[in-house]
Design an enzyme around this catalytic site. Structure first.
Site, PDB file in Angstrom:
ATOM      1  N   ASP A  11     -16.044 -24.575  24.577  1.00  0.00           N
ATOM      2  CA  ASP A  11     -15.811 -26.128  24.359  1.00  0.00           C
ATOM      3  C   ASP A  11     -15.810 -27.187  23.738  1.00  0.00           C
ATOM      4  O   ASP A  11     -14.993 -26.218  22.845  1.00  0.00           O
ATOM      5  CB  ASP A  11     -17.776 -26.533  25.393  1.00  0.00           C
ATOM      6  CG  ASP A  11     -18.424 -26.409  24.090  1.00  0.00           C
ATOM      7  OD1 ASP A  11     -17.936 -25.773  23.074  1.00  0.00           O
ATOM      8  OD2 ASP A  11     -19.873 -25.331  24.810  1.00  0.00           O
ATOM      9  N   SER A  12     -16.079 -28.237  23.293  1.00  0.00           N
ATOM     10  CA  SER A  12     -16.102 -29.205  21.824  1.00  0.00           C
ATOM     11  C   SER A  12     -16.328 -28.412  20.632  1.00  0.00           C
ATOM     12  O   SER A  12     -15.549 -28.614  20.058  1.00  0.00           O
ATOM     13  CB  SER A  12     -16.809 -30.329  21.869  1.00  0.00           C
ATOM     14  OG  SER A  12     -17.842 -29.998  22.153  1.00  0.00           O
ATOM     15  N   ILE A  13     -16.652 -27.317  20.559  1.00  0.00           N
ATOM     16  CA  ILE A  13     -17.086 -26.899  19.615  1.00  0.00           C
ATOM     17  C   ILE A  13     -16.630 -26.302  18.844  1.00  0.00           C
ATOM     18  O   ILE A  13     -16.151 -25.729  18.158  1.00  0.00           O
ATOM     19  CB  ILE A  13     -19.035 -25.861  19.813  1.00  0.00           C
ATOM     20  CG1 ILE A  13     -19.927 -27.107  19.538  1.00  0.00           C
ATOM     21  CG2 ILE A  13     -19.117 -25.119  18.053  1.00  0.00           C
ATOM     22  CD1 ILE A  13     -21.447 -25.715  20.019  1.00  0.00           C
ATOM     23  N   PHE A  16     -12.812 -27.759  19.056  1.00  0.00           N
ATOM     24  CA  PHE A  16     -12.602 -29.349  17.629  1.00  0.00           C
ATOM     25  C   PHE A  16     -13.015 -28.164  16.392  1.00  0.00           C
ATOM     26  O   PHE A  16     -12.122 -28.532  15.030  1.00  0.00           O
ATOM     27  CB  PHE A  16     -13.989 -29.970  17.246  1.00  0.00           C
ATOM     28  CG  PHE A  16     -13.926 -31.089  17.899  1.00  0.00           C
ATOM     29  CD1 PHE A  16     -13.312 -31.415  18.864  1.00  0.00           C
ATOM     30  CD2 PHE A  16     -15.305 -31.724  18.763  1.00  0.00           C
ATOM     31  CE1 PHE A  16     -13.635 -32.618  20.027  1.00  0.00           C
ATOM     32  CE2 PHE A  16     -15.657 -32.163  20.025  1.00  0.00           C
ATOM     33  CZ  PHE A  16     -14.646 -32.721  20.732  1.00  0.00           C
TER      34      PHE A  16
END
Length: 274
Positions: A11-13, A16
């Site tokens: 996901d975003s972890i 990014f």
């Protein structure tokens, strides 16, 4: 392509993680010229939505050279969003929630799809989601999104901890290695590793990188690079973690090139034993 591929799926972890100080960037640095780190992070996704990506990211069949050497699966932080009703929260704030048992089933499906992609040789490493600081997250949502400060947080520590435990249980049941990022954070002042209560800051990213590096060294020593040492672990710590560096670089090191006859060097390299 001469280099093996490591796919980071999450996901975003994960999305990014190629930013400055990101854990994905750290892996790309440590495996330079040894493996290509392929980023497949999808901000906001839970495992339910990630299932729809599997035919595109990990199609069954295909050429052996299209098979990733390793897939790191890092999902669960969004699944652990709390279900409605939550005090002073719109129902939309729980839209990412996936019930715990469905989360387990989805992880099994994701692992199965990776195992069946390409020639079936892809290795899987499952990561548990890091802990959530619900107080810091509530403050972030209030400041950033204008949420009522008295609203009940849509994420909390206890719920995320349940999903982290479930991820490890699925890994054990499916016979795939796991890296317990959740526990690694808790061994430190874990709230100081988060930027907003949910996403890791630079220190948190370093902790994730160290956790992944250690797991690869323990479970997949054949994927360790021959020349670059993992930067996220101190050298003395690496010496006691069983790192066995076997993954060679693509093309000769410049020091091995015969300046008077470079072609002979490359011919010799092409004839080397795989």
């Amino acid at each position: 392509d001469m280099r093996p591929v490591f796919t980071l799926f999450g996901d975003s972890i994960t999305q990014f993680s190629f930013g400055p100080g990101g854990w994905g960037a750290a892996l790309a640095n440590d495996w330079q010229r040894h493996a290509d780190i392929r980023l497949r992070g999808y901000s906001g996704y839970n495992t339910r939505w990630a299932l729809h990506l599997l035919p595109h990211l990990f199609p069954s069949g295909g050429r052996p050279e299209d098979t990733p050497a390793l897939v790191v699966v890092f999902l669960g932080a969004n699944d652990a969003t709390r279900p409605p009703p939550l005090r002073l929260q719109p129902e939309q704030s729980s839209r990412q929630h996936v019930p715990l048992e469905e989360y387990r089933r989805n992880l099994v499906s994701i692992i199965g799809a990776i195992r069946e992609c390409g020639d079936g040789s892809a290795r899987v490493l499952l990561l548990s989601p890091p802990p959530c600081d619900d107080v810091a997250w509530a403050q972030h949502c209030s400041t950033t999104y204008g949420l009522d400060p008295a609203a009940e947080p849509n994420r909390n520590f206890e719920t995320t901890q349940q999903y982290a435990a479930a991820a490890l249980e699925v890994a054990a049941e499916e016979g795939v290695p796991a890296a317990d990022v959740h526990a690694a954070f808790l061994r430190e002042e874990w709230k100081d590793l988060l930027a907003d209560g949910l996403h890791p800051n630079a220190r948190g990213n370093a902790a994730i990188a160290a956790c992944v590096l250690e797991a690869i060294g323990r479970h997949f020593p054949e994927l360790q690079p021959t020349q670059t040492a993992p930067s996220a672990l101190p050298s003395k710590q690496r010496a006691h973690r069983g790192f066995d560096r076997r993954l060679g670089i693509d093309f000769p090191d410049h020091k091995a090139i015969d300046a008077s006859d470079p072609g002979a060097t490359f011919d010799k390299w092409q004839r080397r034993k795989p």
